[in-house]
Design a protein around this motif. Sequence first.
Motif, short mmCIF file in Angstrom:
data_model
loop_
_atom_site.label_atom_id
_atom_site.label_comp_id
_atom_site.label_asym_id
_atom_site.label_seq_id
_atom_site.Cartn_x
_atom_site.Cartn_y
_atom_site.Cartn_z
N TRP A 50 -8.36 1.93 -0.76
CA TRP A 50 -7.80 0.63 -0.24
C TRP A 50 -6.41 0.76 0.60
CZ3 TRP A 50 -11.19 -3.16 0.34
CH2 TRP A 50 -12.21 -3.28 -0.45
N GLU B 186 -6.20 -1.60 -7.71
CA GLU B 186 -6.10 0.07 -7.29
C GLU B 186 -4.76 0.82 -7.80
OE1 GLU B 186 -7.72 2.35 -3.65
OE2 GLU B 186 -5.73 1.78 -3.18
N ALA C 184 -7.59 -6.36 -4.25
CA ALA C 184 -8.34 -5.13 -4.54
C ALA C 184 -7.00 -3.95 -4.43
CB ALA C 184 -9.11 -4.69 -3.38
N LEU C 185 -6.22 -4.19 -3.69
CA LEU C 185 -5.27 -3.21 -3.86
C LEU C 185 -4.28 -3.12 -4.99
CD1 LEU C 185 -3.37 -0.79 -2.06
CD2 LEU C 185 -2.22 -2.86 -0.96
N SER D 68 0.72 -1.23 -0.02
CA SER D 68 0.18 -0.05 -0.01
C SER D 68 0.83 1.38 0.07
CB SER D 68 -1.07 -0.16 1.20
OG SER D 68 -0.16 0.16 2.55
N GLU E 194 -8.37 -8.28 -0.13
CA GLU E 194 -7.87 -6.97 0.23
C GLU E 194 -6.64 -6.71 -0.73
OE1 GLU E 194 -9.15 -6.12 4.92
OE2 GLU E 194 -7.26 -7.10 4.33
N ILE F 1 -15.40 -4.76 -2.57
CA ILE F 1 -14.42 -5.19 -3.60
C ILE F 1 -15.12 -5.20 -4.86
CG2 ILE F 1 -12.85 -6.82 -4.30
CD1 ILE F 1 -12.09 -7.62 -1.64
N SER G 31 -14.18 3.46 -4.33
CA SER G 31 -13.32 3.03 -3.42
C SER G 31 -13.97 2.93 -1.99
CB SER G 31 -12.06 4.16 -3.26
OG SER G 31 -11.22 3.91 -4.40
#
Length: 484
Positions: free
Chosen positions: A390, A296, A292-293, A217, A289, A364, A373
Amino acid sequence: MGKRNSQRKSAAMFDSDDDSSVTSSSTARSDLMSVSGAEDVQFVQDSLLDQALDALDEKRGSTREKALSSIIDAFNSNMQHEFVEKKFATLLHQCLASIKKGSKKASAKEIALASHAIGCLALTVGCGDNAREIFEESIRPLDESLTSRIDVSKTPSLLECLAIITFVGGNDQEETERSMDIMWRVINPKLGSNVVAVKPPASLIANVVSAWSFLLSTVSNLKLNSKNWQKPSLWRVEKLETSCQRNHKPVTVEEKTEAEKPVTTHHSISYLSSLLDKEDRSVRIAAGEALALIFEIGVIDKFSAELDSASDTTQGSKPLESYIFLQGLKGKVINQCKNLSTEAGGKGSAKKDLNSQRNLFRDILDFFEYGYSPDISMKIGGDSLQASSWSEMMQLNFIKHFLGGGFIKHMQENEFLHEVFGFSPKRKYLNTNEHRMSGGEKRMFKSPNSFLNKARTQSLNKQRILSEGRNFGHYAVGVVDEEA
């Protein structure tokens, strides 16, 4: 002699398991009720921290464990800037001594506590030379300890510590990717020619993916050819071995070599997609997660840009193949998310966990299908903390989990976290002269079994013994009051 006496006092304080403190708990509580002002409480905390730090030199492991627990409680209950300014290096190297292989006969619990204490230290000092020193001094011992598979109970704390010190003290993307590589190797170890792949437990997979995603992230510009995406893939080896067992034939050296070849971005996404089919819910959530990241960050967009570049320079069809494959993977992930967002609860399924899974995968889905988001708001005292991506949500959740009961205190007073989350609390206390004890401080200072009360009890017992010695004309060291 002075240091030895200090260590003996600290050891006695952190080694006492008797109930003598109960007799004086009311006295200690009444004394503490008279303590007013943050400076008085801070003075007591500093004294306890000094004694806990001395106790880390003790030979008995249980004494060191209690001292580390006390240090963690102190860092969670208050911002220990003055203590850190004076004892930063000592605390860091004492904790590292517990982690380093062979330096002490440290239990898995002690290693886990020492790792957590280092993470708390890093968050307290924030960005700067001290955070840099923590990172440089800690990364190799953490790597070596994670490689050791004697006891996996220490692994979650080691992973969290590695994630936090990299988050605070890492200088660039290359260092972040190095830490991510260390994490990935915990569940994707390098295999020798005669080594059989050992399937990691579900909890370990979830911990690795969570810590790995936390660092991902922070990566603003994902490199498609990054080494972090090119790891020997344990799941491909497992798939090969399962297939060979089903067909009753041995795995050849050539087949294993091929399976262990470095994987690319889409192979990593395939691996995370395969985790969505696992039985363990924590694994599915962590993988969801992470996926999704990844999207993103813009994996498909970057492949699309690479495709345009390749078409301009006539570099062949590989970028196009990768782009098409990734689009197919995304479609597969969307279908998996749809199923998980409406999954029915089975036997033994916790309703709360099931609802958490459904809500997450609905979010998601909204992101994949409509580009929405997540937008969450959290109350910190009288203020509101916002997360609208995210990346922000995963950073917030990871740090909240790491700090536990100390999260609110740090979000109110930790300038480093203020900068990370763009958070500016309007007030800390209604009255700056009034100190409100947090839950951790109450446990530390007011509990009948707190270290402070035990130390006070020992002091009172010693004074009573000395008084009796004067009454009977001799120095009664070690005499025990039979009526006590």
